[in-house]
Design an enzyme around this catalytic site. Structure first.
Site, PDB file in Angstrom:
ATOM      1  N   HIS A   1      -5.520  -1.279   6.392  1.00 36.27           N
ATOM      2  CA  HIS A   1      -5.640  -0.773   7.764  1.00 36.27           C
ATOM      3  C   HIS A   1      -6.477  -1.723   8.626  1.00 36.27           C
ATOM      4  O   HIS A   1      -5.942  -2.375   9.506  1.00 36.27           O
ATOM      5  CB  HIS A   1      -6.206   0.653   7.825  1.00 36.27           C
TER       6      HIS A   1
ATOM      7  N   GLU B   1     -10.316   2.590   8.937  1.00 32.97           N
ATOM      8  CA  GLU B   1      -9.088   3.216   9.426  1.00 32.97           C
ATOM      9  C   GLU B   1      -9.385   4.117  10.625  1.00 32.97           C
ATOM     10  O   GLU B   1      -8.573   4.241  11.536  1.00 32.97           O
ATOM     11  CB  GLU B   1      -8.420   4.026   8.316  1.00 32.97           C
TER      12      GLU B   1
ATOM     13  N   HIS C   1     -11.835   3.450  -2.835  1.00 32.46           N
ATOM     14  CA  HIS C   1     -11.146   4.312  -1.875  1.00 32.46           C
ATOM     15  C   HIS C   1     -11.597   4.009  -0.456  1.00 32.46           C
ATOM     16  O   HIS C   1     -10.778   3.742   0.423  1.00 32.46           O
ATOM     17  CB  HIS C   1     -11.357   5.786  -2.182  1.00 32.46           C
TER      18      HIS C   1
ATOM     19  N   HIS D   1      -9.472   0.949   1.521  1.00 28.66           N
ATOM     20  CA  HIS D   1      -9.302   1.423   2.895  1.00 28.66           C
ATOM     21  C   HIS D   1     -10.518   0.970   3.704  1.00 28.66           C
ATOM     22  O   HIS D   1     -11.665   1.212   3.290  1.00 28.66           O
ATOM     23  CB  HIS D   1      -9.251   2.956   2.948  1.00 28.66           C
TER      24      HIS D   1
ATOM     25  N   HIS E   1       0.973   5.521  -1.352  1.00 27.59           N
ATOM     26  CA  HIS E   1       0.524   6.746  -2.014  1.00 27.59           C
ATOM     27  C   HIS E   1       1.798   7.546  -2.255  1.00 27.59           C
ATOM     28  O   HIS E   1       2.297   8.227  -1.346  1.00 27.59           O
ATOM     29  CB  HIS E   1      -0.436   7.543  -1.134  1.00 27.59           C
TER      30      HIS E   1
ATOM     31  N   HIS F   1       0.844  -1.204   0.000  1.00 30.95           N
ATOM     32  CA  HIS F   1       0.000   0.000   0.000  1.00 30.95           C
ATOM     33  C   HIS F   1       0.871   1.243   0.000  1.00 30.95           C
ATOM     34  O   HIS F   1       1.559   1.542   0.981  1.00 30.95           O
ATOM     35  CB  HIS F   1      -0.908   0.002   1.230  1.00 30.95           C
TER      36      HIS F   1
ATOM     37  N   ASP G   1       2.353   3.138   2.962  1.00 28.26           N
ATOM     38  CA  ASP G   1       1.219   4.069   2.919  1.00 28.26           C
ATOM     39  C   ASP G   1       1.668   5.509   2.710  1.00 28.26           C
ATOM     40  O   ASP G   1       2.014   5.912   1.609  1.00 28.26           O
ATOM     41  CB  ASP G   1       0.395   3.897   4.191  1.00 28.26           C
TER      42      ASP G   1
ATOM     43  N   ARG H   1     -16.570   5.880   2.580  1.00 28.14           N
ATOM     44  CA  ARG H   1     -16.854   7.316   2.605  1.00 28.14           C
ATOM     45  C   ARG H   1     -16.930   7.907   1.207  1.00 28.14           C
ATOM     46  O   ARG H   1     -17.606   8.915   0.992  1.00 28.14           O
ATOM     47  CB  ARG H   1     -15.767   8.054   3.398  1.00 28.14           C
TER      48      ARG H   1
ATOM     49  N   ARG I   1      -5.113  15.268   6.798  1.00 26.04           N
ATOM     50  CA  ARG I   1      -5.686  15.158   5.455  1.00 26.04           C
ATOM     51  C   ARG I   1      -5.767  16.531   4.780  1.00 26.04           C
ATOM     52  O   ARG I   1      -5.569  16.645   3.571  1.00 26.04           O
ATOM     53  CB  ARG I   1      -7.076  14.518   5.515  1.00 26.04           C
TER      54      ARG I   1
ATOM     55  N   TYR J   1      -5.197   7.636  -6.746  1.00 28.65           N
ATOM     56  CA  TYR J   1      -6.491   8.305  -6.865  1.00 28.65           C
ATOM     57  C   TYR J   1      -6.409   9.749  -7.339  1.00 28.65           C
ATOM     58  O   TYR J   1      -7.437  10.422  -7.473  1.00 28.65           O
ATOM     59  CB  TYR J   1      -7.259   8.229  -5.539  1.00 28.65           C
TER      60      TYR J   1
END
Length: 448
Positions: A270, A236, A206, A233, A59, A57, A321, A209, A80, A119
């Site tokens: 996660h 998490e 994703h 995900h 990003h 995983h 991650d 959510r 975030r 993404y």
């Protein structure tokens, strides 16, 4: 003529053996001889040589945030906000430069395959690029430049959040992530090129959510048609669980399961706050859980119930991650060390089990069933770790794997071979000045 490697020690069939000679042909192991003598032309690997490590995983662009998010207090949600600001600066050229440097850092750490949970698809206002897969292509080319295998886990992202009233529209940085619909996502991803070997495509949802149940089903069907991995995900944050339960009266994993996404090709990333029933659902389908301990502790997510997962027969994998650090050994041992804090017991996860998470289980999560072990006809990935650094020196002959899993660092990796090709020699990438590439690409992105 086959290439030969003579290993002082090597992990073969789950056992640390000495004086191991391996030969490689066509990117695969052709022979393995234990208790052998070297040939004059052999490359000599001093230390413990392991099969390749899998980073399940990633990003890549989060690497630019390292240290920058440590200046203030807050939570996952405030972190975030900083991450969203970084996405505003990305374009295909900058993303390629940054990802090339990040994947090279992974190679230095012994990572031979990566799952890129991708993404950031579109321009800042949400308009697709002329090539709608330009950002994904930048990542795939970057991995090829470095010599690391990659699965592009192209991620469906439709909504800006979830509450009791339903889904909300994406705004701000989220516009870059969102396709018009699940069907539009499937059409776009189907245009992306895969060679079926070192450059592969997978799918990602994703989160609950950002993706509604019907759209999850579209992803599951796309992946089923191609026998591709599906990652998501999952739980998490407790806030994610609360919003999901308020809307659907079940957990995020249960929503994914009802949508058909949870199969033997599914990996829950996660799973920090999953329930016992969630664990039963995943174990019953042969799914995998990818733990990302350095990120989970960096963001204050919590500690996942790994002891219950293992008791249920769930295989574990690891990912770096957000790249707070890139060190597969640190991710692996953190699973056990975090569990010790939670349960106040030692030895729940043994060194060989933890190493399996970063090797064969990780590769299988990404769809490479032919990697992660030193065996004839398997992919010729080798990672050599020094046993005479200040961290590993003094390990007894019966504790070399324990020394690596519980004490070694990424900087102890001296040599890396991927699909038979030397990528790291004497601790340096064969083609890339990695510190310089990281510094230049991050400064260009962040405006330093």
């Amino acid at each position: 003529m086959n290439d030969g490697y003579f290993c002082q020690h090597a992990l073969v069939g789950g056992v640390v053996e000495s004086s191991v000679r391996v030969t490689v042909a066509g990117g695969r192991f052709a022979s393995i001889d234990v208790g052998s003598e070297p040939e004059p032309a052999d490359r000599r690997l001093r230390g413990l040589t392991l099969p390749g490590l899998a980073n399940v995983h990633s990003h890549a662009f989060h690497r630019a945030l390292r240290s920058r998010t440590q200046r203030e207090s807050g939570s996952f949600w405030t972190w975030r906000d900083v991450m969203y600001r970084a996405t505003e600066q990305l374009d295909p050229e900058r993303y390629h430069a940054l990802a090339r440097a990040v994947f090279a850092e992974m190679a230095l750490a012994g990572i031979t395959a990566v799952g890129e949970f991708h993404y950031v698809h579109h321009q800042p206002d949400g308009t697709p690029y002329d090539d709608p897969n330009a950002m994904g292509e930048a990542l795939l080319v970057a991995a090829a430049d470095v010599g690391v295998r990659m699965v592009l886990l192209d991620t469906l992202y439709l909504h800006g959040g979830l509450d009791g009233a339903g889904y909300v529209e994406p705004t701000g940085a989220q516009l870059r992530f969102a396709d018009r619909s699940a069907a539009a996502w499937a059409d776009r991803v189907s245009q992306c090129r895969s060679d079926g070997d070192r450059r592969r495509l997978g799918a990602a949802i994703h989160s609950v959510r950002a993706v509604d149940p019907d759209a999850m089903g579209v992803v599951a069907a796309w992946a089923e048609d191609r026998h591709a991995p599906v990652h998501a995900h999952v739980s998490e944050q407790t806030g994610e669980n609360d919003a999901c339960h308020e809307r659907f009266a079940i957990t995020p994993l249960a929503v994914l399961h009802r949508s058909g996404a949870v199969t033997d090709r599914f990996t829950a990333v996660h799973a920090t706050h999953v329930t016992d029933h969630d664990i039963e659902l995943m174990a019953g389908t042969g799914s995998t859980v990818c733990m990302c301990p350095t990120t989970e502790r960096d963001l204050g997510d919590g500690i996942g119930p790994t002891s219950r997962m293992v008791e249920a027969g769930l295989p574990l994998a690891v990912g770096s991650d957000s790249h707070a650090v890139i060190d597969a050994f640190e991710e692996a041992r953190a699973i056990e060390l975090d569990e010790r804090l939670r349960s106040r017991r030692r030895g729940v996860h043994r060194a060989d089990d933890l190493f399996r998470a970063v090797s064969i289980s990780g590769h299988r999560s990404l769809g490479w069933d032919d990697a992660g072990t030193i065996a004839v006809d398997r992919r010729a990935d080798l990672v050599t770790v020094s046993l005479d650094s200040v961290r590993t020196a003094g390990a007894g002959p019966d504790a070399t794997l324990e020394a690596v899993v519980f004490a070694a660092a990424a900087s102890d990796v001296t040599h890396v071979v991927i699909d038979g090709r030397p990528i790291v020699t004497d601790g340096a990438h064969v083609d890339i000045d990695v510190p310089r590439a990281l510094d230049e690409s991050i400064r260009a992105l962040m405006g330093d």
